[in-house]
Write an enzyme that holds these catalytic residues in place. Structure first.
Site, PDB file in Angstrom:
ATOM      1  N   ASP A  79     -30.243  15.307  40.683  1.00 34.97           N
ATOM      2  CA  ASP A  79     -30.039  16.194  39.543  1.00 34.97           C
ATOM      3  C   ASP A  79     -30.453  17.626  39.852  1.00 34.97           C
ATOM      4  OD1 ASP A  79     -28.712  14.904  37.553  1.00 34.97           O
ATOM      5  OD2 ASP A  79     -30.335  14.998  36.095  1.00 34.97           O
ATOM      6  N   ASP A  96     -35.899   4.985  28.395  1.00 38.00           N
ATOM      7  CA  ASP A  96     -35.984   3.586  28.785  1.00 38.00           C
ATOM      8  C   ASP A  96     -36.271   2.665  27.604  1.00 38.00           C
ATOM      9  OD1 ASP A  96     -38.434   4.782  28.482  1.00 38.00           O
ATOM     10  OD2 ASP A  96     -39.301   4.039  30.347  1.00 38.00           O
TER      11      ASP A  96
END
Length: 569
Positions: free
Chosen positions: A134, A458
């Site tokens: 990223d 998550d």
């Protein structure tokens, strides 16, 4: 072995911790007695009294949630010998690695994680490793390209001598390893591998330190005129197992998704969804492992252990993901900041394993692709019979025809033949699904994939799967599956805790709150309550600060708010 002669690939054993239950119940009793004191002393109502009552009520509620989560702990035992004897063909697995900043996460760390994954004890033609960068860093790509050359020697060395720790920097830093073998051949190869790794490390370090590392030409030309937050999609196939050799090297693919200032990037969740789509196009494995760039493999047989749980023909049909515990090989002595999470893993998460399953911890996790695609366990079974193909075409997975075709294969339970997999053939289509605009009007991040709306992606992602009826399981083989880097000091720990606390507080009050899972989903009541321990992390900190401040205020002003027995005479 059961009554029908079936040998399970894994067993779940519930633990009886009678003494711990008694102690926990006693603490709950004391908290209830404290609340009773508040109720009977309501005539002394003041603002400090009300604040104390509010904090103590929250602490009592939190302890009830913790007690619920800890009450039925379980451990999972896997039998990889039965797996290897009873399964005709092991399923493919896609390995997803995420990194975001070449400064905070030096490329040599990512390289060691990737090398440990490439050397797993699993058929190489069944594995494909995808690295999401990223940070769009040519340094990371350069490091991976150089590491792929070293991997051609490192992977055979590890498998030939059954090396346990397959991250080179961890292996060569273990002095005991060099003394464990007396064979001259081994010593010679060990020294050769050590020299090759030192050369690799030195090359990466030298390039990293240079103000202008290298000319952005040739294969690096795609990185010219790029910025960390403003660049096109970049996908490079570094290694390709063209011949489908089980004893060769897995595929290795570099991915840097497109980023533009006018589009939200959705942090790690956005990167994981791109990894899911690109891997679905190129290899389309039914199972995926996601790890952070600093989590190296510590047990090379971990994929076999996880497959015991995920493909068990009797017990594993409803397992969406298998969570491996985190453990750190470094950190401060005696772990004063609790970075190892020993208590949480040993008691809370083992307790959740005895319910509907542990929460998704963001790394070291094996996923069932169909669960990530938003299917429920019932739809997963009917999808294997081809009943969901028409539905797939209407659901919004995106506009890529090649990708929708791969989704149809996944939901039907079919996989690509190993000899027909060629990731380089899908570069153009993969670039399309990694672009910023691809998710517009789709269900990505909303009803499937890694969910958006919180930097702690998550927890809502795992909770979303369990709300649809899926279970999860822990996998704790010996030795432990993965080890990673702990925060280096107090400041790093505080930044990490702040990020987790703020992200989980957003989840607690958001549409993916455990309350919504209990009321409108299929998540079990006790399993849903156990998520409160996790998602009220920020609130616990807030009430704890208030309570400590109240104690200090009472001591300074000699205000009587607490029972007299608590005051020193």
């Amino acid at each position: 072995m059961d009554k029908q002669g079936y040998f399970p690939l894994y067993q779940k054993i519930w633990l009886k911790r009678t003494f711990q239950r008694v102690i926990d119940s006693l603490i709950l009793l004391l908290l209830l007695m404290l609340l009773s004191y508040r109720v009977f002393s309501i005539k002394n109502f003041t603002f400090p009294w009300f604040l104390a009552f509010l904090c103590e009520s929250w602490f009592t509620f939190t302890w009830i949630v913790i007690l619920n989560a800890k009450w039925s702990p379980a451990i999972t035992i896997t039998h990889i010998d039965r797996l290897l004897q009873g399964v005709l063909e092991l399923p493919p697995v896609d390995l997803l690695v995420t990194t975001a900043d070449p400064i905070l996460e030096p490329p040599i760390i990512t390289v060691n994680t990737v090398l440990s994954l490439l050397a797993l004890d699993y058929p190489a033609n069944k594995l494909a490793c995808y690295v999401s960068d990223d940070g769009c860093s040519p340094l990371t790509f350069y490091a991976l390209a150089e590491a792929s050359k070293f991997a051609k020697f490192w992977v055979p060395f590890c498998k030939k001598y059954n090396v346990q720790i397959r991250a080179p920097f961890r292996y060569f830093s273990d002095v005991a390893t060099t003394k464990s073998e007396d064979a001259l051949e081994f010593k010679q190869e060990w020294l050769r591998m050590k020299d090759m790794y030192d050369t690799l490390s030195q090359k990466i370090e030298e390039v990293t330190r240079l103000p202008t590392p290298f000319q952005l030409g040739g294969e690096f030309s795609v990185f010219s005129n790029t910025e960390q937050r403003n660049h096109p999609s970049i996908i490079k196939v570094i290694l390709e197992n063209r011949d489908g050799l089980s004893d060769g090297l897995p595929h290795l693919i570099y991915i840097s998704r497109e980023k533009r200032p006018q589009y939200p990037h959705n942090y790690k969740a956005g990167a994981m969804n791109v990894l899911t789509r690109v891997s679905g196009l190129m290899t389309n494995a039914p199972f995926m492992l996601n790890v952070d760039c600093d989590m190296v493999v510590n047990n090379p047989k971990i994929v076999l252990h996880a497959m015991c749980i995920l493909i068990d023909s009797k017990n594993g049909k409803e397992v969406a993901f298998v969570q491996c515990f985190q453990q750190f090989y470094d950190g401060i002595k005696d772990d004063p900041f609790g970075n190892q999470w020993v208590t949480a893993f040993e008691y809370i998460i083992r307790g959740m394993a005895g319910l509907q399953g542990p929460f998704y911890g963001g790394t070291n996790t094996f996923h069932r692709r169909n669960a990530i695609y938003g299917l429920s366990p019932d739809e997963n079974e009917t999808g294997r019979k081809g009943k969901l193909v028409n539905k797939i075409l209407t659901q919004q997975f995106g506009s890529s025809k090649d990708y929708v075709k791969s989704v149809a294969h996944a939901l039907e339970g079919s996989t690509y033949p190993e000899n027909d997999i060629s990731p380089s053939h899908f570069i153009e289509a993969a670039t399309q699904v990694a672009n910023c605009e691809y998710e517009n009007g789709t269900y990505w991040g909303k009803q499937m994939g890694w969910l958006y709306g919180s930097i702690s992606e998550d927890v809502p992602t795992g909770l979303n799967m369990q709300s649809k009826g899926w279970r999860s399981e822990c996998c704790t083989p010996n030795p432990i599956a993965f080890t990673g880097c702990a925060p280096g000091g107090l400041l790093s720990t505080m930044i990490q805790q702040k990020r987790w606390g703020s992200g989980l507080t957003v989840v607690f009050f958001g549409k993916h709150s455990p309350i919504m899972g209990i009321l409108f989903g299929k998540i079990q009541l006790r399993a849903g309550l156990s998520y409160f321990w996790l998602t009220n992390w920020g609130l616990r900190g807030f009430f704890l600060v208030c309570y400590v401040a109240l104690l200090a205020y009472c001591m300074i002003t000699n205000t009587t708010v607490f029972p007299k027995m608590l005051y020193l005479k």
